[in-house]
Design a protein around this motif. Structure first.
Motif, mmCIF file in Angstrom:
data_model
loop_
_atom_site.group_PDB
_atom_site.id
_atom_site.type_symbol
_atom_site.label_atom_id
_atom_site.label_comp_id
_atom_site.label_asym_id
_atom_site.label_seq_id
_atom_site.Cartn_x
_atom_site.Cartn_y
_atom_site.Cartn_z
ATOM 1 N N SER A 92 0.848 -1.194 0.000
ATOM 2 C CA SER A 92 0.000 0.000 0.000
ATOM 3 C C SER A 92 0.882 1.241 0.000
ATOM 4 O O SER A 92 1.760 1.387 0.859
ATOM 5 N N ALA A 93 0.633 2.123 -0.974
ATOM 6 C CA ALA A 93 1.446 3.338 -1.077
ATOM 7 C C ALA A 93 1.277 4.202 0.168
ATOM 8 O O ALA A 93 2.245 4.759 0.693
ATOM 9 N N THR A 94 0.046 4.307 0.662
ATOM 10 C CA THR A 94 -0.194 5.202 1.804
ATOM 11 C C THR A 94 0.363 4.604 3.098
ATOM 12 O O THR A 94 0.906 5.326 3.926
ATOM 13 N N LYS A 95 0.244 3.287 3.255
ATOM 14 C CA LYS A 95 0.799 2.660 4.462
ATOM 15 C C LYS A 95 2.319 2.760 4.452
ATOM 16 O O LYS A 95 2.941 3.006 5.476
ATOM 17 N N GLN A 96 2.912 2.549 3.263
ATOM 18 C CA GLN A 96 4.370 2.652 3.195
ATOM 19 C C GLN A 96 4.817 4.082 3.493
ATOM 20 O O GLN A 96 5.794 4.298 4.202
ATOM 21 N N ARG A 97 4.059 5.066 2.989
ATOM 22 C CA ARG A 97 4.414 6.449 3.264
ATOM 23 C C ARG A 97 4.395 6.725 4.769
ATOM 24 O O ARG A 97 5.301 7.359 5.328
ATOM 25 N N ALA A 98 3.347 6.230 5.452
ATOM 26 C CA ALA A 98 3.239 6.474 6.891
ATOM 27 C C ALA A 98 4.408 5.834 7.636
ATOM 28 O O ALA A 98 5.009 6.460 8.514
ATOM 29 N N THR A 99 4.746 4.617 7.252
ATOM 30 C CA THR A 99 5.816 3.934 7.973
ATOM 31 C C THR A 99 7.183 4.562 7.664
ATOM 32 O O THR A 99 8.055 4.646 8.527
ATOM 33 N N ILE A 100 7.345 5.061 6.430
ATOM 34 C CA ILE A 100 8.617 5.725 6.081
ATOM 35 C C ILE A 100 8.691 7.100 6.759
ATOM 36 O O ILE A 100 9.765 7.553 7.157
ATOM 37 N N VAL B 249 -3.363 13.608 -2.534
ATOM 38 C CA VAL B 249 -2.450 13.348 -3.665
ATOM 39 C C VAL B 249 -1.249 14.294 -3.610
ATOM 40 O O VAL B 249 -0.130 13.918 -3.956
ATOM 41 N N ALA B 250 -1.500 15.526 -3.119
ATOM 42 C CA ALA B 250 -0.378 16.459 -2.965
ATOM 43 C C ALA B 250 0.519 15.998 -1.817
ATOM 44 O O ALA B 250 1.751 16.041 -1.909
ATOM 45 N N TYR B 251 -0.098 15.545 -0.737
ATOM 46 C CA TYR B 251 0.653 15.069 0.432
ATOM 47 C C TYR B 251 1.549 13.888 0.049
ATOM 48 O O TYR B 251 2.727 13.853 0.380
ATOM 49 N N PHE B 252 0.966 12.922 -0.691
ATOM 50 C CA PHE B 252 1.737 11.723 -1.050
ATOM 51 C C PHE B 252 2.617 11.944 -2.275
ATOM 52 O O PHE B 252 3.472 11.126 -2.584
ATOM 53 N N GLY B 253 2.389 13.027 -2.997
ATOM 54 C CA GLY B 253 3.269 13.369 -4.106
ATOM 55 C C GLY B 253 2.864 12.798 -5.448
ATOM 56 O O GLY B 253 3.495 13.077 -6.456
ATOM 57 N N SER B 254 1.818 11.949 -5.469
ATOM 58 C CA SER B 254 1.392 11.426 -6.763
ATOM 59 C C SER B 254 -0.039 10.921 -6.692
ATOM 60 O O SER B 254 -0.533 10.574 -5.626
ATOM 61 N N ALA B 255 -0.687 10.909 -7.852
ATOM 62 C CA ALA B 255 -2.049 10.373 -7.944
ATOM 63 C C ALA B 255 -1.988 9.122 -8.797
ATOM 64 O O ALA B 255 -1.490 9.155 -9.919
ATOM 65 N N GLN B 256 -2.456 8.005 -8.259
ATOM 66 C CA GLN B 256 -2.421 6.754 -9.016
ATOM 67 C C GLN B 256 -3.597 5.872 -8.616
ATOM 68 O O GLN B 256 -4.198 6.064 -7.575
ATOM 69 N N GLY B 259 -4.703 4.328 -5.051
ATOM 70 C CA GLY B 259 -3.767 4.984 -4.134
ATOM 71 C C GLY B 259 -4.273 5.124 -2.705
ATOM 72 O O GLY B 259 -3.492 5.157 -1.769
ATOM 73 N N PHE B 260 -5.590 5.223 -2.520
ATOM 74 C CA PHE B 260 -6.129 5.520 -1.185
ATOM 75 C C PHE B 260 -6.869 4.335 -0.567
ATOM 76 O O PHE B 260 -7.567 4.509 0.426
ATOM 77 N N ASP B 261 -6.737 3.160 -1.154
ATOM 78 C CA ASP B 261 -7.561 2.015 -0.736
ATOM 79 C C ASP B 261 -7.627 1.801 0.775
ATOM 80 O O ASP B 261 -8.665 1.468 1.322
ATOM 81 N N ASP B 262 -6.489 2.002 1.445
ATOM 82 C CA ASP B 262 -6.452 1.704 2.887
ATOM 83 C C ASP B 262 -7.223 2.694 3.735
ATOM 84 O O ASP B 262 -7.505 2.431 4.891
ATOM 85 N N PHE B 263 -7.543 3.837 3.153
ATOM 86 C CA PHE B 263 -8.175 4.878 3.962
ATOM 87 C C PHE B 263 -9.583 4.511 4.403
ATOM 88 O O PHE B 263 -10.084 5.064 5.376
ATOM 89 N N LEU B 264 -10.222 3.593 3.690
ATOM 90 C CA LEU B 264 -11.587 3.210 4.078
ATOM 91 C C LEU B 264 -11.583 2.613 5.486
ATOM 92 O O LEU B 264 -12.259 3.109 6.390
ATOM 93 N N LEU B 265 -10.788 1.571 5.658
ATOM 94 C CA LEU B 265 -10.774 0.905 6.970
ATOM 95 C C LEU B 265 -10.176 1.810 8.036
ATOM 96 O O LEU B 265 -10.641 1.828 9.174
#
Lengths: 344, 340
Positions: A92-100, B249-256, B259-265
């Motif tokens: 997960s891109a977002t989980k990896q970002r948080a952990t990094i 997308v700005a925070y993470f630096g890219s839109a793909q 990209g946000f799948d984990d945010f639901l849970l």
């Protein structure tokens, strides 16, 4: 050198025994020789005199390729006096970002990362680099070129991997018939390279028809769906090329469940189940995406940066190719041994 | 009244107070325990950089959680938040000029128009969900599941397996920029949490949200337009998700894609771990803030201490399970207390 390895292999009962028997210095030398390093150059690389602290992360330990990489990194780290702390990307891109982000607040001697989402780690990695810590990128580009002054980038050649397997499969087809390519996630740079390599070789076979190239996103359940309808639509399908082995093995299950046989399958990664599938004839060929080399060499590059003071672009090039062979019945057994000992 | 009666009455009122406040006390207690544990285990934990890190990691989830708090308070659910955030982030990238190496067909527009159009897209998608739930009568669980697929489809179609890196300057500032060392995303999230708290606590609309979740029939009999309230919270949730997607997308630096799948849970966990009732009617923004901090501290702390990577996932799951048990138990205590 190969004779030494054989002797050791006979005596050793496990990979840990192999490492113990070889001893740290001999092991490093042997591995660099296997890895293709000039022994004279390898002398420059020393085991760390003091214990080094390294932070590492890869796409996600759920993936067997990544889990193997972690084991390889830890085995190499032990030999080179490095203590590795792992930050799991959890696919997960977002989980990896948080952990990094969390990793970046701590102090490390060096950092090695396989990015899950290109461009998502720039902010914390910039902070790590600004603090003077060498950052090594593994397998996947961390950001578009020129955005991050990384120490070095160790990666396979995905185009080559696609082309060598395609060559084996197309030759086995006798240069004619129908073939399908089942792709990984289209946004993945590895999938893009493998598709490119496959198509480059396919262009030389005018009598082979590419009937399907849907992406299954590395997902074996999607493979089952795609191949179920594919085999119904093209009962005369002769071969399949897959962007990884897991998908090829999933398609094999569909083929067998339909009572079909003789479809030639080729994949990428050469993880042990696929190498065994090549040995028993389920797959024609696969190509090694050398997880152990990529992760192990990252440890070596990190130690060289800290202990020998190697500078990026000067003492170490910006890019290091981690190559892996195409696996056929001829070399599969030897290859399994190399993997068992984290050498490729 | 005898002394025994008085003691019994005191015990009873203490039990009542505890059962009333259990859903608030438990998450705060969990937070304190986690903070103390990680502070003892890691010297880095209490550093300013790390505390800001926890807030910054929670900020994008926090924006989504604001909208989700409204939805869950009405006893509904929104499963489309993460997919919608991603689709809106990608939509914004679609309206922004991208570097040459990005192989995506875009319609570049001036920054402000791009932002307005993107927000309008979030509003439109929220309105579709609201229409489906209130006018057609599709349960929110199913309707938002469909919206999740639609949003994922929009993302796939616009980005086509590629990655976009450029966004309007204002959004890049708010998502990735800092002021006096503090991330703008933390400020935006805090302001939104404050605004939502004021709306829920001090406005008629806020009281109606609690009424609809607490006892829908009673709310209807009291003349509350229940459908309007549910439609409104669905739109609020979509707008919050849209904003989170734009800043995200700005925070993470890219839109793909995906990209946000984990945010639901994560967002649902934050709301529920904080103590807002899954059945609606109880909880609020205060609870969501505690939930965000519990998850933020937990994720951060587990990365600071030496622990097996594989164990981290299990620990997160167990803490979430414990919070859910407390949530349901608190509900039962409350119902038991009300009956007694």
């Amino acid at each position: 050198m190969s004779h030494d390895f054989d002797d050791i292999n006979e005596i050793a009962k496990s990979r840990r025994d192999v490492f113990k028997l070889m001893g740290a210095t001999a092991a490093a030398g042997a591995m660099f020789a296997t890895a293709g390093f000039d022994p004279a150059m390898a002398q420059e690389l020393k085991k760390a005199g003091r214990p080094l602290k390294a932070a590492m992360s890869n796409a996600g330990l759920q993936a067997t390729w990544c889990a193997q990489g972690k084991q390889a990194a830890e085995a190499w780290a032990k030999l080179m006096n490095v203590e590795v702390t792992w930050f799991d990307g959890e696919l997960s891109a977002t989980k990896q970002r948080a952990t990094i982000d969390n990793m970046a607040t701590q102090k490390w001697d060096f950092v090695a990362i396989q990015t899950f989402g290109i461009g998502t780690l720039n902010d914390p990695i910039k902070r790590v680099i600004e603090a003077g810590t060498p950052v090594i990128t593994m397998d996947t580009m961390m950001a578009p070129e020129g955005q991050l002054p990384i120490h070095t980038f160790i990666a396979p050649d995905n185009v080559m991997m696609g082309s060598v397997v395609a060559d084996q499969v197309l030759k086995a087809m006798g240069g004619k018939g129908k073939i399908a390519m089942t792709q990984g996630a289209l946004g993945h740079s590895g999938a893009q390279g493998r598709a490119k390599g496959f198509k480059q070789v396919l262009a030389n076979y005018p009598n082979v028809e590419l009937v399907d190239e849907q992406p299954a996103d590395w997902d074996v359940t999607k493979v089952a769906r795609i191949w179920d309808s594919l085999l119904t639509k093209h009962p005369d399908l002769k071969a399949g090329f897959f962007h990884n082995d897991d998908m090829a093995l999933a398609a094999d299950k569909v083929i067998k469940s339909k009572g079909m046989s003789g479809i030639l399958l080729g994949g990428v990664d050469a993880m042990p189940p696929a190498v065994n599938a090549v040995l028993d004839g389920t797959m024609v060929a696969t190509v090694r995406n050398p997880s152990c080399r990529i992760h192990g060499w990252s440890i070596a590059a990190g130690v060289a940066a800290v202990i020998a003071g190697e500078k990026p672009g000067k003492d170490i090039p910006n890019f290091i190719l981690a190559d892996g062979p195409v696996i056929t019945k001829d070399n599969a057994a030897g290859h399994l041994w190399l993997q068992k000992n984290f050498l490729i | 009244m005898t002394l025994a009666d008085s003691t019994k009455s005191q015990k009873s009122s203490l039990k009542q107070l505890l059962s009333d406040q259990m859903r608030n006390i438990a998450p705060i207690f969990t937070l304190i325990i986690l903070v103390l544990f990680f502070a003892v285990q890691s010297p880095v934990f209490f550093s300013v950089a790390n505390l800001l890190n926890i807030l910054s990691n929670a900020s994008i989830t926090g924006i989504i959680a604001v909208g989700l708090t409204f939805v869950i308070l009405t006893g509904e659910i929104d499963l489309s938040v993460a997919a919608l955030a991603n689709a809106i982030g990608i939509t914004m990238a679609f309206f922004t000029i991208q570097p040459d190496y990005v192989n995506i067909a875009t319609i570049p527009l001036p920054g402000l128009i791009c932002i307005v159009l993107t927000l309008a897209s979030a509003l439109a998608l929220g309105a579709v969900t609201a229409f489906g739930v209130t006018k057609i009568g599709i349960p929110s669980f199913i309707m938002t599941l469909a919206m999740m697929q639609i949003a994922n489809g929009v993302s796939a179609l616009l980005v086509r397996g590629q990655i976009a890196y450029t966004f309007p300057d204002l959004i890049t500032l708010l998502g990735a920029g800092k002021i006096f060392g503090l991330r703008w995303s933390i400020i935006v999230c805090s302001l939104l949490l404050l605004f939502a708290h004021l709306v829920l606590t001090y406005t008629r609309f806020g009281r109606y949200v609690f009424m609809v979740g607490g006892n829908r029939e009673a709310a209807e009999y009291s003349g509350v337009n229940v459908k309007m309230i549910i439609g409104a919270v669905m739109i609020i949730s979509a707008m919050c998700s849209g904003l989170a997607g734009m800043l995200g997308v700005a925070y993470f630096g890219s839109a793909q894609q995906n990209g946000f799948d984990d945010f639901l849970l994560t967002a649902i966990s934050a709301v529920v771990v904080g103590g807002t009732s899954l059945f609606g009617g109880r909880g609020g923004i205060g609870n969501t803030i505690i939930g965000l901090l519990v998850l933020g501290v937990l994720n951060n702390g587990l990365d600071l201490i030496q622990i097996d990577s594989f164990l981290k996932i299990l620990i997160r799951g167990l803490i979430l399970l414990a919070a859910l048990v407390i949530n349901v138990y608190a509900q039962k205590l409350k119902e038991g207390g009300a009956e007694g």
